[in-house]
Every structure is written in C-alpha cells, then in structure tokens.
Design an enzyme around this catalytic site. Structure first.
Site, short mmCIF file in Angstrom:
data_model
loop_
_atom_site.label_atom_id
_atom_site.label_comp_id
_atom_site.label_asym_id
_atom_site.label_seq_id
_atom_site.Cartn_x
_atom_site.Cartn_y
_atom_site.Cartn_z
CG PHE A 1 -1.56 1.24 1.62
CD1 PHE A 1 -2.16 2.09 0.69
CD2 PHE A 1 -1.57 1.61 2.96
CE1 PHE A 1 -2.75 3.29 1.08
CE2 PHE A 1 -2.16 2.80 3.36
CZ PHE A 1 -2.73 3.65 2.42
CB THR B 1 3.77 1.50 13.23
OG1 THR B 1 2.51 1.77 13.82
CG2 THR B 1 4.44 0.40 14.05
CG ASP B 2 0.86 5.51 15.57
OD1 ASP B 2 0.69 4.33 15.18
OD2 ASP B 2 -0.06 6.36 15.56
CD GLU B 3 -0.63 -0.24 15.18
OE1 GLU B 3 -0.71 -1.36 15.72
OE2 GLU B 3 -1.25 0.05 14.15
CE1 TYR C 1 3.05 -3.96 11.70
CE2 TYR C 1 1.70 -2.60 13.14
CZ TYR C 1 2.54 -2.72 12.04
OH TYR C 1 2.86 -1.61 11.29
CE LYS D 1 7.18 -1.66 11.24
NZ LYS D 1 7.72 -1.76 9.86
CG ASP E 1 -12.42 -4.65 21.53
OD1 ASP E 1 -12.04 -4.35 20.37
OD2 ASP E 1 -12.29 -3.88 22.50
#
Ligand code: NAD
Ligand code: TYD
Length: 352
Positions: free
Chosen positions: A11, A129-131, A154, A158, A285
């Site tokens: 992407f 990533t901000d994660e 994930y 990262k 969730d």
C-alpha cells in the site's frame, strides 16, 4: 540517487514509488518485494514502462540477494517498508511477523553494513509505526521520546526492528533515519484494514464489523502526505534521528465508519433497503485492542518544514471515489486466501 524500496508493491510502498518516480526522474528506483498476499503488481502497473523504475521479486530475508542488489546496482539509499502489517493477522499467527519484521530487517541491516564501507555509503530509512508506543488514554500525544510499550505481536515486532536500526547506527555508524507514522489511508490499501474493508462491505451491502464499543481513536494520515514526509526525511533528515509523522486527524472508529457509510450512499447511490449505516454491526473486540493513538508531529514540522496537506474529509472522499472506480483492483485482492482469512478473523467475532 539509486534507491531500493522494500515492500514497494504494498500500500504505502506503491504510493511512495509513484511519488518518487514522478518527483525524481533522475533517481533509479528499484523495488524489492516478495509479493505476499499484500503485495500486488497491479498497484505499480502504470509505472511498468517508466525508465527509472525496476522491479525485483525477492525476500528481504535473503541476505545474499540483498547484498548483491546493493553492490551491483550501486544502491545509495534503502527505504524499508516491507513488513507483515496487519494487527489481526499477527494475533492469528505471530511467527511470520517475527520472521519478516525482525529477521528481515536484520538481514537488510547486515547487507547494508557489508556493502556500505570502504568509502561507499548509503542511507537506511526505516519506516515504522506509532503502535510501538502503545496506547494513550483520553489525552496526550506520542513524541519521539515516548517510551516503547508495544501491545500486539505486530507492534512488538516493529519495535524490535526499530531497536535494531538504532543499534546499527550507534554500533556501526550506519546512516539511519526512522519514521514512526500513524494510520495511513488512501488508494491501493489492502481491504483488510478498517477503511477499505468498510468501503468494500458498504458497497456490497455486507455487515460492517466494528470492534468493541467503536470508540477507539486513530490519527488518520493520508498516504500522499506520508509519502511526501518520507521523501523529506530521506533527503534532509539527520542521521540517527527519529521523526514522528501524523495526520492531525483523530477520529473515533465509529465516526469513521459513519462517514464511510454516508459517502458510499452519496457516491454509489442509495440502497433500497435504506442507508448503509444500518449495516454497522458491533462485534467482539480485538484482544489487547489499543484505545487511542495520536501523534505529536512538531519535530518534523520544526526541523524539516513538513505538515500534512489533506484534511480527513477530502482524503476520505477521494479514497472512496478511488475504490468505487477500481473494482478490478479490488476484485483481484479478494481471492481464496482473503476469504479464508476473513472467515477465521471474523467468524468468532460475529458469534459474539
Ligand atoms: P502492506 O502490508 O500493504 O505491504 C507490505 C509489502 O511488503 C507487500 O508488498 C509485501 O509483499 C511485502 N513483503 C512482506 N513480507 C516481505 C518479505 N519478507 N520480503 C519482501 N517483501 C515482503 O503494508 P503497508 O501498509 O504499505 O505498510 C508499509 C510499512 O509501513 C510497514 O513497514 C508498516 O509496518 C508501516 N506502517 C504502515 C501503516 C499503515 O497504516 N498502513 C502505519 C504505520 C506504519
Ligand atoms: P486497522 O485498520 O486494523 O489498523 P490498526 O489496528 O493498525 O490501527 O484498524 C483501525 C481501527 O479499526 C482499530 O481500532 C481496529 C478497528 N477495526 C474495526 O473496528 N473493525 C475491523 O473490521 C477492522 C479491520 C478494524
């Protein structure tokens, strides 16, 4: 400049390659991509004949191949985007995330360290990533000094890759820059992520699965804004520095889904059964679901002059128009493996 873009058929990668190929006709841009389920050569089809673009199918874990590419093509910069990128898939099966995101990054760093010496240098731009910073409460923002607290396989993978990149700068003097960005949206995003999934299901009159209470917040960054920020950091960022990139567009998931429903009603036409908001279905969730992400992008603004250009409403409208006009691209994503994934991720959730 000769650049190697890993994950260029994904992407963000495909949007970035298109941006760089247009902005820098004199750069040579080589894409290295394994073409996993998320990689799609159709996303780069319009560049096939561009003289400054080349595609190589290969795995970033193949250190011999990467070393050869760096040496033979005299690569002067790596923009590293290749990754397993979807949180839900990392919950279903974490191993591939460790293999690609950690060991793959390690293999690239080793190749770079081997080739870029004895007077040959290059820049390693790591896209993260901000994660990695974990989850925020109602207030506060992630800055470049926020302590790491990843919560999903994930984000943990990262985070590990970010640490490796940092270590290669401090230990071996590799010229690295790292960018940590918020949730991207825009054309060419695989329809497992929130926005394209909701567009596709809304178009088709299918249930729209909203996790939990729908009040989790993400900071939406239009992919073109992200590509411009990467371009700037690659060319002007300071070695060893980290830059956060955010869209200044915090939205609750439920508000995003409402906006998608209303725009699909407008752009694809209404359905006889009624407005598409009726399709919204609250489901079980996601385990460990981070509540809120929000980026403080002051550093990249003050140091490099970058600010996002797109507001969320315009970006979303453009994205939905793109998906509604690219039915072939979307249809090609929805093969048997997509259906298997959809089944295993959502079956239990709808069951409550
Ligand atoms: P994506 O899943 O759309 O694309 C990933 C690409 O990497 C695919 O083309 C895939 O074929 C390729 N790939 C996967 N494993 C590979 C391997 N072992 N060797 C070579 N190629 C491989 O991902 P994306 O959304 O474009 O994200 C790109 C990068 O940006 C990732 O590193 C991701 O962690 C990061 N990021 C993404 C977002 C987002 O919102 N999409 C937000 C923050 C950070
Ligand atoms: P996602 O696009 O998977 O990105 P990330 O988990 O990296 O932020 O999800 C964005 C938000 O949307 C996240 O809070 C989870 C939520 N979500 C749903 O409510 N339903 C869905 O079907 C998906 C895929 C995501």
């Amino acid at each position: 400049m000769n650049l190697l873009v890993t994950g260029g058929a994904g992407f963000i990668g495909s949007n970035l390659v298109r941006h760089l190929a247009a902005a820098y006709p004199a750069h040579r841009i080589v894409v290295l991509d394994a073409l996993t389920y998320a990689g799609n050569l159709r996303s780069l089809a319009d560049l096939e004949n561009a003289p400054n673009y080349h595609f190589v199918r290969g795995d970033i874990r193949d250190q011999k191949l990467v070393t050869q590419l760096l040496a033979d093509l005299q690569i002067e910069g790596i923009i590293h985007l290749a990754a397993e990128s979807h949180v839900d898939r990392s919950i279903l099966g974490p191993e591939e995330f460790l293999q690609t995101n950690v060991m793959g990054t390690f293999a690239l760093l080793e190749a770079a360290r081997t080739v870029w010496r004895d007077g040959r240098t290059g820049r390693f731009h790591h896209v993260s990533t901000d994660e990695v910073y974990g989850s925020l409460g109602e207030t506060g923002y992630f800055t470049e000094t926020t302590p790491y607290a990843p919560n999903s396989p994930y984000s943990a993978s990262k985070a590990a890759s970010d640490h490796l990149v940092r270590a290669y700068h401090h230990t071996y003097g590799l010229d690295v820059v790292t960018t940590n960005c918020s949730n991207n949206y825009g054309p060419f995003q695989f329809p497992e992520k929130l926005i394209p999934l909701m567009i596709m299901n809304a178009r088709d009159g299918k249930p729209l699965p909203v996790y939990g209470d729908g009040r989790n917040v993400r900071d939406w960054l239009y992919v073109q804004d992200h590509c411009e920020a990467i371009d700037l950091v690659l060319h002007k960022g300071t070695a060893g520095e980290v830059y956060n990139i955010g869209g200044n567009n915090e939205r609750r998931n439920i508000d995003v889904v409402h906006a998608v429903c209303d725009l699909v009603d407008e752009l694809a036409g209404p359905q006889p059964e009624g407005p598409r908001r009726r399709l919204i279905t609250y489901v079980k969730d996601r385990p460990g679901h981070d509540r809120r992400y929000a980026i403080d992008a002051t550093k990249i603004r003050d140091d490099l002059g970058w600010e996002p250009r797109f507001n969320f409403e315009d970006g979303l409208r453009h994205t939905i128009e793109w998906y509604l006009h690219h039915t072939d691209w979307l249809a090609a994503c929805i093969d048997g493996s997509y259906r298997d994934y959809y089944e295993s991720n959502y079956q239990g959730k709808f069951d409550g």
